[in-house]
Design a protein around this motif. Structure first.
Motif, mmCIF file in Angstrom:
data_model
loop_
_atom_site.group_PDB
_atom_site.id
_atom_site.type_symbol
_atom_site.label_atom_id
_atom_site.label_comp_id
_atom_site.label_asym_id
_atom_site.label_seq_id
_atom_site.Cartn_x
_atom_site.Cartn_y
_atom_site.Cartn_z
ATOM 1 N N SER A 179 0.847 -1.187 0.000
ATOM 2 C CA SER A 179 0.000 0.000 0.000
ATOM 3 C C SER A 179 0.881 1.235 0.000
ATOM 4 O O SER A 179 1.959 1.242 0.606
ATOM 5 C CB SER A 179 -0.909 0.002 1.232
ATOM 6 O OG SER A 179 -1.788 1.096 1.180
ATOM 7 N N ARG A 193 -0.191 8.545 -5.408
ATOM 8 C CA ARG A 193 -0.359 7.097 -5.205
ATOM 9 C C ARG A 193 -0.501 6.392 -6.553
ATOM 10 O O ARG A 193 0.047 5.304 -6.744
ATOM 11 C CB ARG A 193 -1.554 6.817 -4.303
ATOM 12 C CG ARG A 193 -1.281 7.101 -2.844
ATOM 13 C CD ARG A 193 -2.344 6.512 -1.925
ATOM 14 N NE ARG A 193 -3.701 6.878 -2.289
ATOM 15 C CZ ARG A 193 -4.343 7.958 -1.860
ATOM 16 N NH1 ARG A 193 -3.741 8.791 -1.045
ATOM 17 N NH2 ARG A 193 -5.578 8.201 -2.235
ATOM 18 N N ALA A 194 -1.203 7.012 -7.491
ATOM 19 C CA ALA A 194 -1.338 6.419 -8.829
ATOM 20 C C ALA A 194 0.022 6.353 -9.520
ATOM 21 O O ALA A 194 0.357 5.343 -10.152
ATOM 22 C CB ALA A 194 -2.331 7.221 -9.663
ATOM 23 N N GLY A 246 1.986 3.606 -7.973
ATOM 24 C CA GLY A 246 1.483 2.325 -8.460
ATOM 25 C C GLY A 246 2.050 1.982 -9.825
ATOM 26 O O GLY A 246 2.446 0.837 -10.077
ATOM 27 N N ASP A 247 2.114 2.970 -10.700
ATOM 28 C CA ASP A 247 2.702 2.750 -12.029
ATOM 29 C C ASP A 247 4.185 2.391 -11.931
ATOM 30 O O ASP A 247 4.667 1.481 -12.610
ATOM 31 C CB ASP A 247 2.520 3.986 -12.908
ATOM 32 C CG ASP A 247 1.073 4.241 -13.282
ATOM 33 O OD1 ASP A 247 0.241 3.301 -13.180
ATOM 34 O OD2 ASP A 247 0.762 5.387 -13.676
ATOM 35 N N ASP A 296 4.495 -1.163 -10.631
ATOM 36 C CA ASP A 296 4.182 -2.128 -11.690
ATOM 37 C C ASP A 296 5.327 -2.249 -12.698
ATOM 38 O O ASP A 296 5.654 -3.345 -13.137
ATOM 39 C CB ASP A 296 2.907 -1.726 -12.426
ATOM 40 C CG ASP A 296 1.665 -1.851 -11.559
ATOM 41 O OD1 ASP A 296 1.750 -2.419 -10.459
ATOM 42 O OD2 ASP A 296 0.609 -1.351 -11.993
ATOM 43 N N VAL A 352 1.920 -8.885 -10.626
ATOM 44 C CA VAL A 352 1.338 -7.805 -9.835
ATOM 45 C C VAL A 352 -0.120 -7.640 -10.226
ATOM 46 O O VAL A 352 -0.450 -7.548 -11.403
ATOM 47 C CB VAL A 352 2.094 -6.473 -10.077
ATOM 48 C CG1 VAL A 352 1.452 -5.344 -9.295
ATOM 49 C CG2 VAL A 352 3.560 -6.623 -9.715
ATOM 50 N N LYS A 353 -0.979 -7.630 -9.208
ATOM 51 C CA LYS A 353 -2.409 -7.425 -9.432
ATOM 52 C C LYS A 353 -2.847 -6.237 -8.591
ATOM 53 O O LYS A 353 -2.588 -6.188 -7.397
ATOM 54 C CB LYS A 353 -3.212 -8.662 -9.021
ATOM 55 C CG LYS A 353 -2.922 -9.885 -9.847
ATOM 56 C CD LYS A 353 -3.730 -11.061 -9.358
ATOM 57 C CE LYS A 353 -3.400 -12.298 -10.170
ATOM 58 N NZ LYS A 353 -4.132 -13.469 -9.696
ATOM 59 N N SER A 354 -3.518 -5.315 -9.212
ATOM 60 C CA SER A 354 -4.027 -4.152 -8.499
ATOM 61 C C SER A 354 -5.380 -4.488 -7.895
ATOM 62 O O SER A 354 -6.225 -5.098 -8.539
ATOM 63 C CB SER A 354 -4.164 -2.976 -9.462
ATOM 64 O OG SER A 354 -4.707 -1.861 -8.797
ATOM 65 N N LYS A 391 -8.629 -2.729 -5.706
ATOM 66 C CA LYS A 391 -9.216 -1.431 -5.374
ATOM 67 C C LYS A 391 -10.336 -1.516 -4.342
ATOM 68 O O LYS A 391 -10.655 -0.536 -3.706
ATOM 69 C CB LYS A 391 -9.769 -0.779 -6.645
ATOM 70 C CG LYS A 391 -8.779 -0.671 -7.776
ATOM 71 C CD LYS A 391 -8.148 0.676 -7.810
ATOM 72 C CE LYS A 391 -7.334 0.825 -9.074
ATOM 73 N NZ LYS A 391 -5.952 1.053 -8.840
ATOM 74 N N GLU A 400 -11.941 -7.400 -2.863
ATOM 75 C CA GLU A 400 -10.744 -7.971 -3.487
ATOM 76 C C GLU A 400 -9.685 -8.299 -2.435
ATOM 77 O O GLU A 400 -9.048 -9.351 -2.489
ATOM 78 C CB GLU A 400 -10.174 -7.007 -4.518
ATOM 79 C CG GLU A 400 -11.037 -6.876 -5.759
ATOM 80 C CD GLU A 400 -10.543 -5.786 -6.683
ATOM 81 O OE1 GLU A 400 -10.278 -6.117 -7.864
ATOM 82 O OE2 GLU A 400 -10.417 -4.615 -6.261
ATOM 83 N N TYR A 401 -9.482 -7.397 -1.478
ATOM 84 C CA TYR A 401 -8.520 -7.652 -0.403
ATOM 85 C C TYR A 401 -8.923 -8.879 0.411
ATOM 86 O O TYR A 401 -8.105 -9.746 0.703
ATOM 87 C CB TYR A 401 -8.405 -6.450 0.548
ATOM 88 C CG TYR A 401 -7.764 -5.239 -0.057
ATOM 89 C CD1 TYR A 401 -6.428 -5.245 -0.434
ATOM 90 C CD2 TYR A 401 -8.484 -4.073 -0.229
ATOM 91 C CE1 TYR A 401 -5.835 -4.118 -0.984
ATOM 92 C CE2 TYR A 401 -7.896 -2.940 -0.773
ATOM 93 C CZ TYR A 401 -6.571 -2.969 -1.145
ATOM 94 O OH TYR A 401 -5.993 -1.859 -1.685
#
Length: 108
Positions: A38, A47-48, A51-52, A55, A73-75, A77, A81-82
């Motif tokens: 996180s 944060r975006a 994340g990029d 990845d 790697v899996k995003s 949201k 999902e968590y």
């Protein structure tokens, strides 16, 4: 990874480092790691961006550690999902020796 995300002074910026939790799974039959990462200390745009960067660099950084390995790697949201990711092995015996927590390797 923190150096890639936060910069060379990442150790001095604990509020900007990633939070991570990794656990080894199936150590004797098909050893592999599952992790949650996180990004903190930043607005949504930062944060975006992080994340990029994550990845783009995860595979290369992992291959430095495990040359024959791969990184997927899996995003995620949503809370669903968590929960699905974390809870899927709750019926199995937990071995806390195979966990790596965020400050495991930090030196003061």
């Amino acid at each position: 990874m923190n150096r890639k995300l936060v910069g060379r002074d990442w150790l001095k910026r604990p509020d900007n480092r990633i939070f991570h939790f990794f656990a080894a799974e199936k150590i004797t039959t098909n050893p592999h790691w599952h992790g949650l990462v996180s990004f903190f200390g930043a607005d949504a745009a930062e944060r975006a961006r992080q994340g990029d960067v994550f990845d783009e660099n995860a595979e290369a950084i992992w291959r430095k550690l495990v040359p024959a390995g791969t990184a997927e790697v899996k995003s995620m949201k949503t809370h669903a999902e968590y929960i699905s990711y974390v809870a899927r092995s709750l019926c199995l015996q937990v071995n806390y020796d195979h966990f790596i927590v965020p400050d495991e390797f930090l030196t003061k």
